[in-house]
Structures are given as structure tokens and as C-alpha cells.
Design an enzyme around this catalytic site. Sequence first.
Site, PDB file in Angstrom:
ATOM      1  N   THR A 189      41.847  52.200  49.587  1.00  0.00           N
ATOM      2  CA  THR A 189      42.974  52.108  48.646  1.00  0.00           C
ATOM      3  C   THR A 189      43.752  53.422  48.531  1.00  0.00           C
ATOM      4  OG1 THR A 189      41.677  52.788  46.739  1.00  0.00           O
ATOM      5  CG2 THR A 189      41.707  50.438  47.226  1.00  0.00           C
ATOM      6  N   CYS A 382      74.976  32.914  75.495  1.00  0.00           N
ATOM      7  CA  CYS A 382      75.877  34.053  75.639  1.00  0.00           C
ATOM      8  C   CYS A 382      75.816  34.606  77.065  1.00  0.00           C
ATOM      9  CB  CYS A 382      75.577  35.106  74.572  1.00  0.00           C
ATOM     10  SG  CYS A 382      77.042  36.082  74.188  1.00  0.00           S
ATOM     11  N   HIS A 508      75.950  32.132  69.746  1.00  0.00           N
ATOM     12  CA  HIS A 508      74.518  32.339  69.484  1.00  0.00           C
ATOM     13  C   HIS A 508      73.991  31.307  68.483  1.00  0.00           C
ATOM     14  CE1 HIS A 508      73.895  36.211  71.555  1.00  0.00           C
ATOM     15  NE2 HIS A 508      75.165  36.399  71.286  1.00  0.00           N
ATOM     16  N   GLU A 510      71.062  30.472  67.880  1.00  0.00           N
ATOM     17  CA  GLU A 510      69.784  30.866  67.274  1.00  0.00           C
ATOM     18  C   GLU A 510      69.946  31.430  65.862  1.00  0.00           C
ATOM     19  OE1 GLU A 510      71.308  32.416  69.759  1.00  0.00           O
ATOM     20  OE2 GLU A 510      70.959  34.574  69.801  1.00  0.00           O
TER      21      GLU A 510
HETATM   22  N1  GLN Z   1      77.486  41.159  77.853  1.00  0.00           N
HETATM   23  C1  GLN Z   1      78.128  39.907  77.611  1.00  0.00           C
HETATM   24  C2  GLN Z   1      79.444  40.093  76.885  1.00  0.00           C
HETATM   25  O1  GLN Z   1      79.694  41.102  76.304  1.00  0.00           O
HETATM   26  C3  GLN Z   1      77.229  38.968  76.819  1.00  0.00           C
HETATM   27  C4  GLN Z   1      76.940  39.433  75.438  1.00  0.00           C
HETATM   28  C5  GLN Z   1      75.791  38.715  74.805  1.00  0.00           C
HETATM   29  O2  GLN Z   1      74.996  38.061  75.464  1.00  0.00           O
HETATM   30  N2  GLN Z   1      75.633  38.831  73.493  1.00  0.00           N
HETATM   31  O3  GLN Z   1      80.256  39.196  76.863  1.00  0.00           O
END
Ligand code: GLN
Length: 534
Positions: A189, A382, A508, A510
Site C-alpha cells: 500500500t 482509409c 473511419h 471504427e
Molecule cells: N495517408 C492517407 C491520407 O492521408 C490515409 C490516411 C489514413 O489512413 N488515416 O490520405
Amino acid sequence: MSKYIFVTGGVVSSLGKGIAAASIGKLLEARGLKTAIIKCDPYLNVDPGTMNPYQHGEVYVTDDGAETDLDLGHYERFTNAQLSKDSSITAGKVYYSVITKERRGDYLGKTVQIIPHITDEIKERIKKVAKSADVDVTIVEIGGTVGDIESLPFLEAIRQLRWELGEHYALNIHVTLLPYIKSAGEQKTKPTQHSVGRLREIGIIPQILMCRTERPISQEQREKIALFCNVDVEAVIEAADVKHIYEVPLALKKEGLDELIVKKLNIKMVDRGIKNWEEGVLKRLRSPAKEVKIAVVGKYISLQDAYKSIYEALVHGGIANNAKVTILKVDSEEVEGAGFKKFLKDAQGILIPGGFGSRGIEGKIAAVKYVRENNIPFFGICLGMQIATIEFARNVAALKGANSTEFEKETPYPVISLIEEQKKVKNLGASMRLGAFNCVLEKNTKSFEAYKSAKISERHRHRYEFNNAFRQQLTQKGLVIAGVNPERDLVEIIEIKDHPWFVGCQFHPEFKSKPDSAHPLFKGFIAAALNHVK
Ligand code: GLN
């Protein structure tokens, strides 16, 4: 008026303060409270957008285009809090704005100092979020570890805030570590006592301790910690390691954390519990009916945090399909050699995430060729979408040497290139195509099938785009433009005809996936991977 919870961390970094803060948000929402969450980062970068993933891990993007710390991703996955540029306060932003005000002459001849000018700026930024949109409780996570020189202004700001607001309006929670020393067979602790002592020296007295530990804390230890750290015994909360991060809210609830918080903040609301989370998320995580193996081919595979939201979204796709997702992490440079198939042969689906720079690019192109020719489900995000476009141009449309101008300025076929506005960009900070943009989907595509709607909005972070000059040439050979940004006529999603599931998106997805509502594309990708028969 919003009440505040300040979360600090002690002893070591990486204790999971972000997940702790997100879990608190989740438990308070279950009590009908509206929460806001703020992450304070003591570094001098204005935002992490210019930092290397090795320094920082993933850069998380909000709808309004802020490039932020990945903890904001945890907040959005666990809670319904609305995050924006204001949810991330860095020392860089704070100093930048104070110095800008000084140059403008706003301080009327005064000496500009850390206290009060920097601390006031921090307090104003925190209060601005708390005042917006009827928030009941604002959770403020202070990055770094107590004792760091650079986090001192933030700690001083929250000290002042609690002093101004009073005990029923603000609460300090300190996340700390109880290391277990194997050779002595003991849980220690002392580091926690020291860390709390450090906080007391600067005038902060935590009311609740969240003790990260590998083993259960005995009643005797709890009493000892309480006595030496000046907290109630019931406020020594065990935060034991759990198998999955989504177990954390439940584990903390069992320790009585939310009950304690509402008591200390004098809030009276009915607790509706987190049964839905238990049924819809935890039950499926604990005993999935199926299993699926997904390879993620990327450059920063060795780093735990570089593709955080991608890994989480894959897990969500698994939850939605009642399947355990095993992620095979494949370094794109290793895929470059002739023996690349050995890395991919077990995968039922392959995902290529975002990225920058030319290292590992040819390996990724080889991986796309392999999935396209072998009908293996493919998800490109991307950079992954850009790679898929290059591969298709080279190997299907016979555009020899096709490339992105990011990797080869003089390529004969720049199928991925900069749009005019990006050519003018001089500063690298906050200058990409950032944040949410609309996209309209084509019917009879895998994407439409997944979203079940023609109009979507998704978050972006990139400079380069699909080059419309090649649109016709590529679609004639079977490339499908499944989604387009209507305002600018930019290609946002590509697919391939006659393939079980081949989707590349410029945005993106995600960032918008949650454990209890998987992103449609991740759900669709995992479903396709489960169907993939060798
Ligand atoms: N490098 C690439 C661009 O700038 C993809 C970017 C990414 O995958 N976030 O468009």
C-alpha cells in the site's frame, strides 16, 4: 448546475484511468444522469494530430473534427456523452490561447503567469463544457501521473474549482496501484500512501481511491489504506484486473462506486442498473457461440494502442454476431516477402487500417491481391481503401505502376491524389479532411445492405482522395463506387463485384462503433468472415 468528478492517477501510468472515467460515466447514466467527459492532457502539442503513433497511440476523431486522445474513444464507447473539440483540453491549447490573448493586449499590462492566467484558462474551458446542454455531472480526467511537473497547472485548477464549488459539487477520485510483490507474498500500500501524500501537498484530498490490483484487497488492507490516506473504508474501491474492459463498469458497481459517488455528491436519482449491458455485451463476450479469425495488416502492429478503435470495433462486430473475434496482428513489412501467405492463411477476413507514409505499402498491396483473388472477406479503412484502389488499378485495370501520390509523386497513374485545397496546405496541424461528412450509398451494394439506409455520415482523417479522373476506367473493370460525398463528389466507399465481401471506405467507421451497437460495416464484415469457408 453541473457537479464535477475529477479523476487523477498515481504511482504509474497506464492504470486505465480513461476506462475508469468512462465506466463512471456509464454507471451515472444508468442513474438517469446526463454526463459530459473531458480529458486534460499536459503535453504542449495543441492536439495529438501531429504525433507519431509510437508516441501517442491512436488519434481519435470527433464529429466536429477534433483530433484527440484515444481516451475519448473509451468515453464514446461506454457512454452517450456528446464529445467535441471542447472535450479535449491540452496544455498546448491552453498556452496557445493565453499567449494569443497576451499578444492582443487582453491582459491590460499585467504580468501573465501560470497562476492565475493558465489556471483560469483551464477552469474556463472545463466550465464551458459543464455549462453546455444541461449536463448533470462533468467528469474531468487529468492525464499523466501525480508528481509530474507538467500536470501541476491542471491539478491546481481542479483544486481551486473544488474549493470554489464545495464538497457536494465536486469530488476527487484518485486511481492508484497496489502492486503485489510475489517474493514477499504481499500486496503493498506504500506507493498509494505516497501518491495520496503528493496530492495532499498541493491541496487536493481525494475522497475516493480506485485501487488497481491483480488480487482482491482484504478488509484489513482496506482499513489500512483508509487510515493512512484519509478516506472512508467504503471509499477504498477495488479495481481488480478483469478479462475484458467492458466488465469494468459492472466490477466497479459491485464495489459500490456509483452508490458512493451519488451519496457524496448528494444526488438523488433512481438506479436503473446496467442489465442491458450485462445481457447484450458481457454475456456474449463471456460465452460466444462461434469464433472467427481476422488478420489486421498494419505498420504499427507491435504497438498495443495504435489501432485501438479498430480492435474494439472488431470485438463489437463479434458481439453482434455472437462470435469471439481472434485478431491476428500482421506486420505489413513482413507480408512484403514471398512467404506472406503464411501470415494470412488462417484468417477468415483481412482488415487493412489507416496509416501514413510509404513503409509497408507494397506488403499491403500484396495482401489485397491475395484476398481479392481468393474471395476472402476484405475491409479496407482509409489508407486500406486507398491500397485496395491501387491494387485494383494495377492488377485488374492493368494500369502498371498505379499509385498514390503520397508514395510516388511521379506515378503514371495517380489513382489516389490530393484534391486542390489540400495542395495549398502548409501547416501539418489540424489541416487534413477532418470530422463528419455525408455520404450517399448506392443500392445493391454490401454497404447499403449493412447500413440499410442510403444517407450516412462518417468521420474522416486523411489528405489524399480517390482520383475522379480514373473513376470511369476503374468502374468499367468492375470496381463499384458504393458511396459518394454528395457535396463534393468524392468517392467514399469502393467495392468489387463478384466478391463475397470486399469493402474499402475512405472514412473511419471504427470511431462510431459501440459494444452494444456495433458499426454496421464491422457487423457485416464479421458476418461475411464467419461465412467464409476455406
Ligand atoms: N495517408 C492517407 C491520407 O492521408 C490515409 C490516411 C489514413 O489512413 N488515416 O490520405
